[in-house]
Design a protein around this motif. Structure first.
Motif, PDB file in Angstrom:
ATOM      1  N   LEU A   1      13.484  17.721 -19.461  1.00 23.85           N
ATOM      2  CA  LEU A   1      12.734  16.735 -19.987  1.00 23.85           C
ATOM      3  C   LEU A   1      13.778  15.609 -20.506  1.00 23.85           C
ATOM      4  CD1 LEU A   1      10.282  15.806 -21.465  1.00 23.85           C
ATOM      5  CD2 LEU A   1      10.787  17.255 -23.444  1.00 23.85           C
ATOM      6  N   LYS A   2      14.903  16.030 -20.974  1.00 29.11           N
ATOM      7  CA  LYS A   2      16.076  14.947 -21.332  1.00 29.11           C
ATOM      8  C   LYS A   2      16.348  14.264 -20.221  1.00 29.11           C
ATOM      9  CE  LYS A   2      17.900  17.724 -25.600  1.00 29.11           C
ATOM     10  NZ  LYS A   2      19.067  18.255 -25.889  1.00 29.11           N
ATOM     11  N   LEU A   3      16.764  14.627 -19.115  1.00 28.95           N
ATOM     12  CA  LEU A   3      17.043  13.741 -18.012  1.00 28.95           C
ATOM     13  C   LEU A   3      15.921  12.975 -17.414  1.00 28.95           C
ATOM     14  CD1 LEU A   3      18.885  16.664 -15.988  1.00 28.95           C
ATOM     15  CD2 LEU A   3      19.965  14.584 -16.997  1.00 28.95           C
ATOM     16  N   ALA A   4      14.637  13.326 -17.713  1.00 32.37           N
ATOM     17  CA  ALA A   4      13.677  12.647 -17.056  1.00 32.37           C
ATOM     18  C   ALA A   4      13.421  11.318 -18.002  1.00 32.37           C
ATOM     19  CB  ALA A   4      12.235  13.387 -17.316  1.00 32.37           C
ATOM     20  N   GLN A   5      13.599  11.590 -19.262  1.00 32.55           N
ATOM     21  CA  GLN A   5      13.603  10.651 -20.345  1.00 32.55           C
ATOM     22  C   GLN A   5      14.392   9.396 -20.313  1.00 32.55           C
ATOM     23  OE1 GLN A   5      13.451  12.894 -23.853  1.00 32.55           O
ATOM     24  NE2 GLN A   5      11.274  12.892 -24.084  1.00 32.55           N
ATOM     25  N   LEU A   6      15.694   9.703 -19.598  1.00 30.08           N
ATOM     26  CA  LEU A   6      16.841   8.735 -19.430  1.00 30.08           C
ATOM     27  C   LEU A   6      16.549   7.814 -18.042  1.00 30.08           C
ATOM     28  CD1 LEU A   6      19.894  11.131 -20.124  1.00 30.08           C
ATOM     29  CD2 LEU A   6      18.620   9.177 -21.532  1.00 30.08           C
ATOM     30  N   LYS A   7      15.614   8.047 -17.169  1.00 32.53           N
ATOM     31  CA  LYS A   7      15.302   7.730 -15.920  1.00 32.53           C
ATOM     32  C   LYS A   7      14.572   6.375 -16.167  1.00 32.53           C
ATOM     33  CE  LYS A   7      15.029  11.941 -12.905  1.00 32.53           C
ATOM     34  NZ  LYS A   7      14.048  12.730 -12.301  1.00 32.53           N
ATOM     35  N   GLU A   8      14.645   5.432 -15.272  1.00 32.67           N
ATOM     36  CA  GLU A   8      13.795   4.181 -15.475  1.00 32.67           C
ATOM     37  C   GLU A   8      12.471   4.362 -14.545  1.00 32.67           C
ATOM     38  OE1 GLU A   8      14.059  -0.533 -14.152  1.00 32.67           O
ATOM     39  OE2 GLU A   8      15.869   0.968 -14.181  1.00 32.67           O
ATOM     40  N   TYR A   9      12.372   5.226 -13.440  1.00 36.45           N
ATOM     41  CA  TYR A   9      11.378   5.528 -12.699  1.00 36.45           C
ATOM     42  C   TYR A   9      11.047   7.028 -12.504  1.00 36.45           C
ATOM     43  CZ  TYR A   9      11.984   0.653 -11.367  1.00 36.45           C
ATOM     44  OH  TYR A   9      12.017  -0.619 -11.309  1.00 36.45           O
ATOM     45  N   LEU A  10      10.135   7.362 -12.601  1.00 33.58           N
ATOM     46  CA  LEU A  10       9.715   8.996 -12.578  1.00 33.58           C
ATOM     47  C   LEU A  10       8.657   9.088 -11.577  1.00 33.58           C
ATOM     48  CD1 LEU A  10       8.547   8.802 -16.360  1.00 33.58           C
ATOM     49  CD2 LEU A  10      10.835   9.504 -15.558  1.00 33.58           C
ATOM     50  N   ASP A  11       9.126  10.432 -10.907  1.00 23.97           N
ATOM     51  CA  ASP A  11       7.994  10.979 -10.046  1.00 23.97           C
ATOM     52  C   ASP A  11       6.931  11.765 -10.781  1.00 23.97           C
ATOM     53  OD1 ASP A  11       9.299  13.228 -10.372  1.00 23.97           O
ATOM     54  OD2 ASP A  11      10.557  13.464  -8.678  1.00 23.97           O
ATOM     55  N   MET A  12       6.243  12.553  -9.897  1.00 27.72           N
ATOM     56  CA  MET A  12       5.065  13.172 -10.396  1.00 27.72           C
ATOM     57  C   MET A  12       5.568  14.541 -11.291  1.00 27.72           C
ATOM     58  SD  MET A  12       1.705  13.280 -11.038  1.00 27.72           S
ATOM     59  CE  MET A  12       0.863  12.585  -9.867  1.00 27.72           C
TER      60      MET A  12
ATOM     61  N   LEU B   1       4.687   9.348  -5.348  1.00 24.57           N
ATOM     62  CA  LEU B   1       4.224   8.560  -6.394  1.00 24.57           C
ATOM     63  C   LEU B   1       5.454   8.351  -7.381  1.00 24.57           C
ATOM     64  CD1 LEU B   1       0.857   9.845  -7.236  1.00 24.57           C
ATOM     65  CD2 LEU B   1       1.116   8.018  -5.987  1.00 24.57           C
ATOM     66  N   LEU B   2       5.983   7.224  -7.579  1.00 25.21           N
ATOM     67  CA  LEU B   2       6.719   6.616  -8.687  1.00 25.21           C
ATOM     68  C   LEU B   2       5.926   5.805  -9.780  1.00 25.21           C
ATOM     69  CD1 LEU B   2       9.798   5.724  -6.321  1.00 25.21           C
ATOM     70  CD2 LEU B   2       9.510   7.772  -7.863  1.00 25.21           C
ATOM     71  N   PHE B   3       6.474   5.994 -10.808  1.00 24.62           N
ATOM     72  CA  PHE B   3       5.955   5.403 -12.200  1.00 24.62           C
ATOM     73  C   PHE B   3       7.124   4.898 -13.002  1.00 24.62           C
ATOM     74  CE2 PHE B   3       3.651   8.952 -10.863  1.00 24.62           C
ATOM     75  CZ  PHE B   3       2.223   8.454 -10.877  1.00 24.62           C
ATOM     76  N   LYS B   4       6.873   3.861 -13.585  1.00 17.71           N
ATOM     77  CA  LYS B   4       7.786   3.152 -14.477  1.00 17.71           C
ATOM     78  C   LYS B   4       7.894   3.934 -15.827  1.00 17.71           C
ATOM     79  CE  LYS B   4       7.770  -1.690 -13.390  1.00 17.71           C
ATOM     80  NZ  LYS B   4       7.362  -3.000 -13.916  1.00 17.71           N
ATOM     81  N   SER B   5       9.127   4.597 -16.265  1.00 18.10           N
ATOM     82  CA  SER B   5       9.219   5.105 -17.504  1.00 18.10           C
ATOM     83  C   SER B   5       8.324   4.754 -18.599  1.00 18.10           C
ATOM     84  CB  SER B   5      10.550   5.718 -17.913  1.00 18.10           C
ATOM     85  OG  SER B   5      10.830   6.408 -18.923  1.00 18.10           O
ATOM     86  N   ALA B   6       8.645   3.286 -18.826  1.00 20.61           N
ATOM     87  CA  ALA B   6       8.117   2.670 -19.984  1.00 20.61           C
ATOM     88  C   ALA B   6       6.049   2.836 -19.987  1.00 20.61           C
ATOM     89  CB  ALA B   6       8.199   1.144 -20.122  1.00 20.61           C
ATOM     90  N   ASP B   7       5.842   2.842 -18.814  1.00 21.13           N
ATOM     91  CA  ASP B   7       4.405   2.847 -18.347  1.00 21.13           C
ATOM     92  C   ASP B   7       4.196   4.394 -18.959  1.00 21.13           C
ATOM     93  OD1 ASP B   7       4.308   0.386 -17.834  1.00 21.13           O
ATOM     94  OD2 ASP B   7       4.072   0.909 -15.619  1.00 21.13           O
ATOM     95  N   ILE B   8       4.879   5.305 -18.459  1.00 17.29           N
ATOM     96  CA  ILE B   8       4.294   6.744 -18.668  1.00 17.29           C
ATOM     97  C   ILE B   8       4.460   6.980 -20.470  1.00 17.29           C
ATOM     98  CG2 ILE B   8       5.034   9.019 -18.535  1.00 17.29           C
ATOM     99  CD1 ILE B   8       3.527   7.674 -16.409  1.00 17.29           C
ATOM    100  N   LYS B   9       5.343   6.412 -21.008  1.00 18.99           N
ATOM    101  CA  LYS B   9       5.587   6.587 -22.582  1.00 18.99           C
ATOM    102  C   LYS B   9       4.593   5.845 -22.897  1.00 18.99           C
ATOM    103  CE  LYS B   9      10.414   7.073 -22.344  1.00 18.99           C
ATOM    104  NZ  LYS B   9      11.779   6.358 -22.516  1.00 18.99           N
ATOM    105  N   ARG B  10       3.892   4.754 -22.568  1.00 12.39           N
ATOM    106  CA  ARG B  10       2.741   3.954 -23.034  1.00 12.39           C
ATOM    107  C   ARG B  10       1.448   4.869 -22.976  1.00 12.39           C
ATOM    108  NH1 ARG B  10       4.748  -0.771 -21.923  1.00 12.39           N
ATOM    109  NH2 ARG B  10       4.007  -0.693 -19.767  1.00 12.39           N
ATOM    110  N   PHE B  11       1.353   5.531 -21.660  1.00  8.10           N
ATOM    111  CA  PHE B  11       0.201   6.116 -21.503  1.00  8.10           C
ATOM    112  C   PHE B  11       0.155   7.414 -22.242  1.00  8.10           C
ATOM    113  CE2 PHE B  11      -1.443   9.888 -18.904  1.00  8.10           C
ATOM    114  CZ  PHE B  11      -2.765   9.562 -18.800  1.00  8.10           C
ATOM    115  N   ILE B  12       1.287   8.289 -22.457  1.00  5.65           N
ATOM    116  CA  ILE B  12       1.129   9.407 -23.355  1.00  5.65           C
ATOM    117  C   ILE B  12       0.822   8.935 -24.730  1.00  5.65           C
ATOM    118  CG2 ILE B  12       2.705  10.766 -24.277  1.00  5.65           C
ATOM    119  CD1 ILE B  12       4.402  11.083 -21.748  1.00  5.65           C
ATOM    120  N   ASP B  13       1.103   7.757 -25.332  1.00  2.00           N
ATOM    121  CA  ASP B  13       0.852   7.082 -26.789  1.00  2.00           C
ATOM    122  C   ASP B  13      -0.397   6.793 -26.808  1.00  2.00           C
ATOM    123  OD1 ASP B  13       3.553   7.989 -27.436  1.00  2.00           O
ATOM    124  OD2 ASP B  13       4.211   5.761 -27.224  1.00  2.00           O
TER     125      ASP B  13
END
Length: 75
Positions: free
Chosen positions: A14-25, A59-71
């Motif tokens: 989870l810590k490593l994923a939070q540092l990435k700019e792009y995330l996979d599923m 599928l790749l996602f922008k980390s900032a988009d995922i944080k917004r989606f979660i919030d």
């Protein structure tokens, strides 16, 4: 003898994923706690948008988009 590295636990992943700019599923599942089925439904509904969506591709996602989606529940 050779040094064995210990497996990365869920918190470290989870810590490593939070540092990435792009995330996979897998990263998105780990960060959000949602199932792959739920996330694919949100993509289909237009509430979650991958930046790379190749048929039968990764599928790749922008980390900032995922944080917004979660919030907020949407991008």
């Amino acid at each position: 003898m050779g040094h064995k590295s210990k497996p990365i636990n869920k918190v470290e992943k989870l810590k490593l994923a939070q540092l990435k700019e792009y995330l996979d599923m897998k990263d998105v599942i780990l960060m959000s706690g949602f199932s792959q089925t739920h996330l694919r439904l949100k993509i289909k509904e237009g509430k979650l948008k991958p930046i790379q969506h190749v048929p039968r591709g990764k599928l790749l996602f922008k980390s900032a988009d995922i944080k917004r989606f979660i919030d907020n529940g949407t991008i």
